[in-house]
Write a protein that holds these residues in place. Structure first.
Motif, PDB file in Angstrom:
ATOM      1  N   GLY A   4      31.781  36.545  33.272  1.00  0.00           N
ATOM      2  CA  GLY A   4      31.385  36.884  31.918  1.00  0.00           C
ATOM      3  C   GLY A   4      32.362  37.837  31.254  1.00  0.00           C
ATOM      4  N   TYR A   5      32.483  37.714  29.911  1.00  0.00           N
ATOM      5  CA  TYR A   5      33.396  38.561  29.132  1.00  0.00           C
ATOM      6  C   TYR A   5      32.704  39.013  27.856  1.00  0.00           C
ATOM      7  CZ  TYR A   5      37.002  36.648  32.211  1.00  0.00           C
ATOM      8  OH  TYR A   5      37.743  36.297  33.307  1.00  0.00           O
ATOM      9  N   SER A   6      33.309  40.013  27.212  1.00  0.00           N
ATOM     10  CA  SER A   6      32.769  40.537  25.950  1.00  0.00           C
ATOM     11  C   SER A   6      33.918  40.780  24.975  1.00  0.00           C
ATOM     12  CB  SER A   6      32.028  41.857  26.206  1.00  0.00           C
ATOM     13  OG  SER A   6      32.960  42.887  26.531  1.00  0.00           O
ATOM     14  N   ASP A   7      33.569  41.100  23.736  1.00  0.00           N
ATOM     15  CA  ASP A   7      34.608  41.565  22.807  1.00  0.00           C
ATOM     16  C   ASP A   7      34.879  43.042  23.095  1.00  0.00           C
ATOM     17  OD1 ASP A   7      32.602  43.124  21.526  1.00  0.00           O
ATOM     18  OD2 ASP A   7      32.126  41.484  20.150  1.00  0.00           O
ATOM     19  N   ALA A   8      35.690  43.683  22.255  1.00  0.00           N
ATOM     20  CA  ALA A   8      36.144  45.054  22.553  1.00  0.00           C
ATOM     21  C   ALA A   8      35.304  46.129  21.871  1.00  0.00           C
ATOM     22  CB  ALA A   8      37.607  45.207  22.149  1.00  0.00           C
ATOM     23  N   ILE A   9      34.241  45.727  21.191  1.00  0.00           N
ATOM     24  CA  ILE A   9      33.395  46.724  20.543  1.00  0.00           C
ATOM     25  C   ILE A   9      32.445  47.321  21.578  1.00  0.00           C
ATOM     26  CG2 ILE A   9      31.618  47.088  18.794  1.00  0.00           C
ATOM     27  CD1 ILE A   9      32.863  44.848  17.169  1.00  0.00           C
ATOM     28  N   GLY A  10      32.432  48.643  21.691  1.00  0.00           N
ATOM     29  CA  GLY A  10      31.589  49.315  22.667  1.00  0.00           C
ATOM     30  C   GLY A  10      32.404  49.885  23.814  1.00  0.00           C
ATOM     31  N   SER A  11      31.730  50.688  24.680  1.00  0.00           N
ATOM     32  CA  SER A  11      32.421  51.326  25.804  1.00  0.00           C
ATOM     33  C   SER A  11      32.716  50.306  26.898  1.00  0.00           C
ATOM     34  CB  SER A  11      31.572  52.457  26.376  1.00  0.00           C
ATOM     35  OG  SER A  11      30.410  51.941  27.000  1.00  0.00           O
ATOM     36  N   THR A  63      21.084  29.635  44.877  1.00  0.00           N
ATOM     37  CA  THR A  63      21.786  30.873  44.505  1.00  0.00           C
ATOM     38  C   THR A  63      22.928  31.209  45.461  1.00  0.00           C
ATOM     39  OG1 THR A  63      20.108  32.154  45.715  1.00  0.00           O
ATOM     40  CG2 THR A  63      19.793  31.868  43.347  1.00  0.00           C
ATOM     41  N   ASN A  64      22.859  30.701  46.701  1.00  0.00           N
ATOM     42  CA  ASN A  64      23.944  30.947  47.648  1.00  0.00           C
ATOM     43  C   ASN A  64      25.245  30.265  47.233  1.00  0.00           C
ATOM     44  OD1 ASN A  64      22.379  32.491  49.448  1.00  0.00           O
ATOM     45  ND2 ASN A  64      21.565  30.644  50.411  1.00  0.00           N
ATOM     46  N   ARG A  65      25.140  29.321  46.300  1.00  0.00           N
ATOM     47  CA  ARG A  65      26.341  28.622  45.815  1.00  0.00           C
ATOM     48  C   ARG A  65      26.906  29.255  44.553  1.00  0.00           C
ATOM     49  NH1 ARG A  65      24.663  22.563  44.936  1.00  0.00           N
ATOM     50  NH2 ARG A  65      26.914  22.423  44.482  1.00  0.00           N
ATOM     51  N   ILE A  66      26.280  30.323  44.065  1.00  0.00           N
ATOM     52  CA  ILE A  66      26.659  30.910  42.774  1.00  0.00           C
ATOM     53  C   ILE A  66      27.107  32.361  42.954  1.00  0.00           C
ATOM     54  CG2 ILE A  66      25.905  31.413  40.431  1.00  0.00           C
ATOM     55  CD1 ILE A  66      23.668  29.346  40.807  1.00  0.00           C
ATOM     56  N   GLU A  67      28.240  32.701  42.369  1.00  0.00           N
ATOM     57  CA  GLU A  67      28.713  34.092  42.315  1.00  0.00           C
ATOM     58  C   GLU A  67      28.876  34.478  40.848  1.00  0.00           C
ATOM     59  OE1 GLU A  67      32.283  34.602  44.535  1.00  0.00           O
ATOM     60  OE2 GLU A  67      31.447  33.778  46.405  1.00  0.00           O
ATOM     61  N   THR A  68      28.518  35.722  40.504  1.00  0.00           N
ATOM     62  CA  THR A  68      28.621  36.187  39.117  1.00  0.00           C
ATOM     63  C   THR A  68      29.416  37.480  39.049  1.00  0.00           C
ATOM     64  OG1 THR A  68      26.481  37.335  39.338  1.00  0.00           O
ATOM     65  CG2 THR A  68      26.461  35.114  38.373  1.00  0.00           C
ATOM     66  N   TYR A  69      30.247  37.590  38.005  1.00  0.00           N
ATOM     67  CA  TYR A  69      31.063  38.794  37.792  1.00  0.00           C
ATOM     68  C   TYR A  69      31.125  39.102  36.300  1.00  0.00           C
ATOM     69  CZ  TYR A  69      32.596  37.808  42.558  1.00  0.00           C
ATOM     70  OH  TYR A  69      32.622  37.561  43.909  1.00  0.00           O
ATOM     71  N   GLY A  70      31.254  40.379  35.989  1.00  0.00           N
ATOM     72  CA  GLY A  70      31.412  40.806  34.611  1.00  0.00           C
ATOM     73  C   GLY A  70      32.721  41.554  34.431  1.00  0.00           C
ATOM     74  N   PHE A  71      33.553  41.120  33.472  1.00  0.00           N
ATOM     75  CA  PHE A  71      34.868  41.732  33.272  1.00  0.00           C
ATOM     76  C   PHE A  71      34.999  42.438  31.931  1.00  0.00           C
ATOM     77  CE2 PHE A  71      35.556  38.454  36.446  1.00  0.00           C
ATOM     78  CZ  PHE A  71      36.358  39.107  37.377  1.00  0.00           C
ATOM     79  N   GLY A  72      33.904  42.562  31.203  1.00  0.00           N
ATOM     80  CA  GLY A  72      33.948  43.275  29.940  1.00  0.00           C
ATOM     81  C   GLY A  72      34.935  42.653  28.974  1.00  0.00           C
TER      82      GLY A  72
END
Length: 395
Positions: free
Chosen positions: A328-335, A361-370
């Motif tokens: 997952g990703y986000s825009d640059a607004i916010g901390s 769920t064992n087949r799924i990995e989730t990450y957040g990179f802002g």
């Protein structure tokens, strides 16, 4: 005390102990699910469905063997009689049971005669590579007296292509079109694949009741990855319903034995998802970014994205052995901390939806990179909307 007699008694005791240890152990109490788990290893590369047995319940069982001469240590045994009769020693010249079951029309064609007492194991499977293989032994009490005498006990491993409706018998001699039968493999014909079980000084004699058997044979076939096939393993008496034959299937030997190159998935992913960008591909993974965007400060999936995610769920259900990483990703607004947490929630919302569609769920990995790795400028509303996104890696 006569030490010579003591010595003889000791030798006999040791010999009997060795023979007893080498004896075949057979168990018919296991249920169909346990038989399935025995034939297929968890990592065998195939998805199994509709596993079933047709025939006498005492004509299939689990076996374990401690005699190396048999070449298969454990697995499933299917017999035209009762599998318990397979237990050695080979102290009868013609053992067997008439179990009064019908034969099989496919085997009638192979043996060119009337079949009796058929036992049939069949299942659907989906392979994850370009070939399948498994190991087996054929044994019979028809040896040696009834070779070429019209009692050509037979068996087959039929592979059905669900798409083309093609039917192929895989139970053939290596590099040959000859079926595995009593008449085709014996001390005269194809003797390199035949073992006579008449030597009383061999542990095989005390392990197995059958008078003759084949060496361990392997069979296989080229298949299309992720396409459904059907296997029918069947064995029957021919000519008479008394003297038995059996097939011993090596435990955990059924496998998808070929190779699979992830670069072949590029066309599949491109056709599956509209407006998708392939970021990276190699022989072990494919990284891509579909057109899935989120509203500002939200991790709720937009309605117009569900069609794309549903296609991905169907893809993962069909490609049962592949895993997926959701970034997952986000825009640059916010901390930075806030954006990392928000981007992770975006990935997790898609993971939760895939789970609701049947993806483990064992087949799924989730990450957040802002806001890392933006794909557009963050100084316009259009650019920021493009950065509120997810990417996927299939591996």
């Amino acid at each position: 005390m006569n030490w010579f007699k003591v010595f003889i008694i000791l030798v006999v005791f040791i010999f009997q102990s060795i023979c007893s240890f080498g004896q075949l152990h057979v168990d018919t109490t296991r249920n169909i699910k346990l038989f399935e788990n025995l034939f297929f290893a968890p990592d065998c590369g195939v998805k199994i469905e509709n596993f079933k047995v047709t025939g006498n319940i005492f004509s299939i069982g689990y076996f374990q063997n401690h005699c190396g001469k048999l070449q298969i240590e454990k697995g499933l045994i299917l017999s035209t009689g009762y599998v318990m009769d397979a237990i050695g020693p080979n102290n009868k010249t013609n053992s067997g049971e008439k179990v009064n079951f019908s034969g099989d029309k496919d085997l009638d064609l192979i043996s060119k005669g009337k079949t009796f007492d058929a036992i049939i194991l069949e299942f659907d499977f989906i392979p994850n590579s370009d070939s399948i293989a498994f190991d087996y032994i054929f044994a019979s009490e028809e040896y040696p007296e009834y070779v070429n005498k019209g009692v050509n006990d037979s068996f087959a491993f039929y592979l059905f292509n669900e798409k083309s409706k093609e039917k192929i018998n895989l139970a053939k001699l290596p590099n040959s079109s000859q079926a595995i039968t009593v008449d085709n493999i014996n001390s005269i014909h194809n003797s390199a694949f035949f073992i006579s079980n008449t030597d009383k000084y061999n542990c095989l004699f005390y392990s197995l009741q059958f008078d003759g058997l084949t060496t361990k044979l392997s069979t296989g076939y080229k298949v299309n990855p992720y396409q459904k096939y059907h296997i029918k393993i069947c064995i029957s008496d021919v000519g008479d319903g008394y003297f038995d034959s059996a097939v011993l299937l090596n435990a955990h030997s059924f496998r998808s034995a070929g190779t699979f190159d992830f670069t072949n998935l590029t066309d599949t992913v491109s056709s599956m998802l509209e407006d998708v960008e392939i970021i990276k591909e190699d022989s072990s993974q494919i990284l891509f970014m579909p057109n899935i965007e989120f509203d500002f400060n939200s991790f709720i999936i937009n309605e117009n994205s569900f069609e794309t995610i549903n296609r991905m769920a169907l893809f993962l259900l069909n490609h049962f052995d592949l895993n997926i990483e959701i970034n997952g990703y986000s825009d640059a607004i916010g901390s930075d901390d806030y954006n990392r947490n928000l981007s992770l929630k975006r990935a997790e919302s898609i993971a939760a939806y895939l789970f609701s569609k049947g993806i483990d769920t064992n087949r799924i990995e989730t990450y957040g990179f802002g806001s890392k790795n933006p794909v557009a400028e963050n100084n316009t509303s259009i650019g920021r909307s493009k950065n509120r996104r997810v990417s996927f890696k299939i591996f």
